[in-house]
Design an enzyme around this catalytic site. Structure first.
Site, PDB file in Angstrom:
ATOM      1  N   HIS A  94      67.061  56.104 106.658  1.00  0.00           N
ATOM      2  CA  HIS A  94      66.562  54.643 106.151  1.00  0.00           C
ATOM      3  C   HIS A  94      65.100  54.874 105.676  1.00  0.00           C
ATOM      4  O   HIS A  94      64.272  55.610 106.152  1.00  0.00           O
ATOM      5  CB  HIS A  94      66.327  53.613 107.442  1.00  0.00           C
ATOM      6  CG  HIS A  94      65.502  52.494 106.891  1.00  0.00           C
ATOM      7  ND1 HIS A  94      64.332  52.351 107.760  1.00  0.00           N
ATOM      8  CD2 HIS A  94      65.437  51.698 106.205  1.00  0.00           C
ATOM      9  CE1 HIS A  94      63.749  51.482 107.427  1.00  0.00           C
ATOM     10  NE2 HIS A  94      64.564  50.835 106.310  1.00  0.00           N
TER      11      HIS A  94
ATOM     12  N   ASN B 297      61.596  52.937 103.675  1.00  0.00           N
ATOM     13  CA  ASN B 297      60.950  51.600 102.883  1.00  0.00           C
ATOM     14  C   ASN B 297      59.764  51.677 102.772  1.00  0.00           C
ATOM     15  O   ASN B 297      58.748  52.209 103.755  1.00  0.00           O
ATOM     16  CB  ASN B 297      61.231  50.477 103.755  1.00  0.00           C
ATOM     17  CG  ASN B 297      60.329  49.249 103.185  1.00  0.00           C
ATOM     18  OD1 ASN B 297      59.252  49.043 103.432  1.00  0.00           O
ATOM     19  ND2 ASN B 297      61.241  48.373 102.660  1.00  0.00           N
ATOM     20  N   TYR B 298      58.909  51.627 101.589  1.00  0.00           N
ATOM     21  CA  TYR B 298      57.597  51.570 101.447  1.00  0.00           C
ATOM     22  C   TYR B 298      57.310  50.512 100.395  1.00  0.00           C
ATOM     23  O   TYR B 298      57.798  50.264  99.566  1.00  0.00           O
ATOM     24  CB  TYR B 298      57.145  53.158 100.564  1.00  0.00           C
ATOM     25  CG  TYR B 298      57.461  54.176 101.536  1.00  0.00           C
ATOM     26  CD1 TYR B 298      56.209  54.145 102.536  1.00  0.00           C
ATOM     27  CD2 TYR B 298      58.330  55.216 101.363  1.00  0.00           C
ATOM     28  CE1 TYR B 298      56.456  55.298 103.490  1.00  0.00           C
ATOM     29  CE2 TYR B 298      58.448  56.224 102.353  1.00  0.00           C
ATOM     30  CZ  TYR B 298      57.563  56.223 103.406  1.00  0.00           C
ATOM     31  OH  TYR B 298      57.707  57.458 104.193  1.00  0.00           O
ATOM     32  N   ARG B 299      55.968  49.851 100.893  1.00  0.00           N
ATOM     33  CA  ARG B 299      55.832  48.460 100.250  1.00  0.00           C
ATOM     34  C   ARG B 299      54.344  48.214 100.215  1.00  0.00           C
ATOM     35  O   ARG B 299      53.688  48.804 100.838  1.00  0.00           O
ATOM     36  CB  ARG B 299      56.431  47.493 101.097  1.00  0.00           C
ATOM     37  CG  ARG B 299      55.993  47.509 102.507  1.00  0.00           C
ATOM     38  CD  ARG B 299      56.837  46.521 103.494  1.00  0.00           C
ATOM     39  NE  ARG B 299      56.208  46.711 104.957  1.00  0.00           N
ATOM     40  CZ  ARG B 299      56.668  47.438 105.707  1.00  0.00           C
ATOM     41  NH1 ARG B 299      57.381  48.258 105.351  1.00  0.00           N
ATOM     42  NH2 ARG B 299      56.393  47.248 106.746  1.00  0.00           N
TER      43      ARG B 299
ATOM     44  N   GLY C 219      69.441  29.946 100.092  1.00  0.00           N
ATOM     45  CA  GLY C 219      69.028  30.570  98.747  1.00  0.00           C
ATOM     46  C   GLY C 219      68.766  32.165  98.811  1.00  0.00           C
ATOM     47  O   GLY C 219      68.344  32.857  97.898  1.00  0.00           O
TER      48      GLY C 219
ATOM     49  N   VAL D 232      71.874  37.423 100.062  1.00  0.00           N
ATOM     50  CA  VAL D 232      72.707  37.646 101.068  1.00  0.00           C
ATOM     51  C   VAL D 232      73.067  39.271 100.761  1.00  0.00           C
ATOM     52  O   VAL D 232      72.817  40.127 101.739  1.00  0.00           O
ATOM     53  CB  VAL D 232      73.901  36.921 101.483  1.00  0.00           C
ATOM     54  CG1 VAL D 232      74.528  37.771 102.620  1.00  0.00           C
ATOM     55  CG2 VAL D 232      73.159  35.741 101.891  1.00  0.00           C
ATOM     56  N   GLU D 233      73.446  39.483  99.494  1.00  0.00           N
ATOM     57  CA  GLU D 233      74.039  40.815  99.302  1.00  0.00           C
ATOM     58  C   GLU D 233      72.953  41.935  99.436  1.00  0.00           C
ATOM     59  O   GLU D 233      73.198  43.244  99.887  1.00  0.00           O
ATOM     60  CB  GLU D 233      74.639  41.058  97.973  1.00  0.00           C
ATOM     61  CG  GLU D 233      75.996  40.072  97.896  1.00  0.00           C
ATOM     62  CD  GLU D 233      77.138  40.987  99.143  1.00  0.00           C
ATOM     63  OE1 GLU D 233      77.334  42.108  98.940  1.00  0.00           O
ATOM     64  OE2 GLU D 233      77.426  39.876  99.915  1.00  0.00           O
TER      65      GLU D 233
END
Ligand code: NAG
Length: 410
Positions: free
Chosen positions: A212, A214-216, A368, A371-372
């Site tokens: 996994h 993640n960079y933000r 809203g 979900v995918e």
């Protein structure tokens, strides 16, 4: 999932987008933006889609603290003023993004380039192509979700970029000041920007680890568009079903080298943070053998340029940290029993993402949400066997021991 395209098409994303109305001085930019959108134009959906976008940004795991702490109201109507998104869209049309461009645009460009590089390399390893879904949001921003499902090597691989423009209410600003003292608590609302790259890869072979990343980047802006507060977050971690110590060592060593180039204290600090965040507390197990994880890296630690350089090193270290492992393990022989154990471990992965990951929980509780995108991180298959216990002294038992007492790998 509307379109089926090859990821190289993403190049189009990096070129400036010109909409006819943008050159017409009498046409508000906001109208041009709405007209190019496929979203419903109903303003009551604002809350839903604002939150939805946030979750897209946070879909793959750990990016969610922001959205979790600061639920967003409907965007205030200020049709007279160009928003941060408008201004950035204009900058993208007017000039090539370079070192003197705002960090928002540099980070967006960087993660989109990295997404293409990673997707291309994973396609080379797998032999199959990613499905690419691109979307835009009416208030600016959008995303690119690349998924390779039922490939040759990967059971499911998701690599997603999202870019979010939104507005933060007074209560949200106050809450955020806990970590960012430079925010002015007297402002009524504050525009924000968030951009991130998220990825989860689940290989078929039980000897090959899940990974996994993640960079933000987050930024808040004053009404004149100048940056008020900014911070980076992210990390990368490895989840094997069968533990090869050499793999865990290689993964950690590669991350440590990337960290050490910038600050010798980063790796030990962010390794610990990772071990403490990715924990199935109800099982007394970490999700995997860790890696690095951090949040709120801002000017109180280091200037923006150096922090961005650190993020770039981390993200660029992904392929060298993981590709040698997947190449080595993807075609190893395995038994049915080993595949069954992988499925049980996948179940634990699901437990973490659904029970403990803050982004997932928040996202699924709101109307809203996309979900995918939120559930892109889940494996294609997993299982839960009642009261399953690995045999004492087995490889399976050793993995569990390591997950209960995280090790120092380098
Ligand atoms: C599991 O429990 C032991 C003993 O209480 C503790 O030392 C350890 O930190 C726990 N491990 C995790 C991953 O929570």
């Amino acid at each position: 999932m509307a379109s089926r395209q090859r990821c190289p098409r993403l190049l189009a994303q990096l070129r400036p987008r010109v909409s006819p109305a943008s050159h017409c001085r009498t046409t508000p930019i906001r109208r041009a933006r709405y007209s190019s959108s496929s979203e419903p134009k109903n303003s009551s959906s604002n809350t839903g889609f604002t939150i939805g976008i946030i979750l897209t940004a946070t879909a793959l795991g750990c990016a969610a603290t922001f959205a979790y702490k600061y639920p967003l109201p409907a965007r205030p109507a200020r049709l007279d003023e160009p928003t941060l998104a408008d201004k950035d869209a204009l900058k993208k049309r007017e000039a090539v993004i370079g070192n003197d461009s705002p960090m928002r645009l540099r980070m967006e460009k960087f993660i989109k380039e990295q997404q293409q590089i990673i997707v291309k390399e994973l396609e080379r390893v797998d032999g199959k192509k990613f499905q690419v879904d691109e979307w835009e949001r009416p208030n600016g921003g959008g995303g690119i979700t690349c998924v390779l499902q039922e490939g040759n090597t990967f059971e499911k691989a998701g690599v997603g970029v999202s870019v979010v423009y939104g507005s933060l209410p007074k209560a949200g600003i106050a809450a955020m000041r806990a970590n960012h003292k430079s925010l002015d608590p007297n402002l009524e609302s504050l525009e924000f920007f968030a951009a991130g790259l998220s990825m989860v890869l689940h290989p078929w072979n039980p000897m090959a680890p899940t990974v996994h990343l993640n960079y933000r980047y987050f930024e808040t802006a004053l009404p004149d568009g100048t940056s008020q507060a900014w911070w980076f977050g992210g990390g990368s971690d490895l989840t094997p079903s069968y533990l090869f110590d050499e793999d865990a060592i290689h993964f950690h060593k590669t991350l440590k080298e990337a960290c050490d180039k910038h600050d010798k204290e980063y790796y030990p600090r962010f390794k610990k943070w990772c071990d403490e965040y990715f924990v199935n507390t109800h099982r007394n197990e970490t999700r995997g053998v860790g890696g690095i994880f951090f949040d709120d890296l801002d000017e109180t630690e280091r200037d923006q340029e150096n922090t961005f350089a650190f993020i770039q090193s981390c993200l660029k270290s992904f392929l060298p940290s993981y590709i040698p492992l997947i190449e080595k393990r993807k075609d190893m022989p395995f038994t049915e029993a080993e595949k069954a154990w992988q499925q049980i471990r996948r179940g634990r992965y699901v437990e973490f993402n659904l029970l403990h990951d803050r982004g997932t929980a928040f996202g699924l509780s709101k109307p809203g949400a996309r979900v995918e995108s939120i559930l892109m991180s889940l494996p294609l298959t997993a299982s839960w066997k009642y009261m399953h216990e690995p045999k004492a002294g087995s490889r399976e038992a050793r993995l569990v021991e390591v997950l209960q007492q995280p090790k120092e790998w380098v």
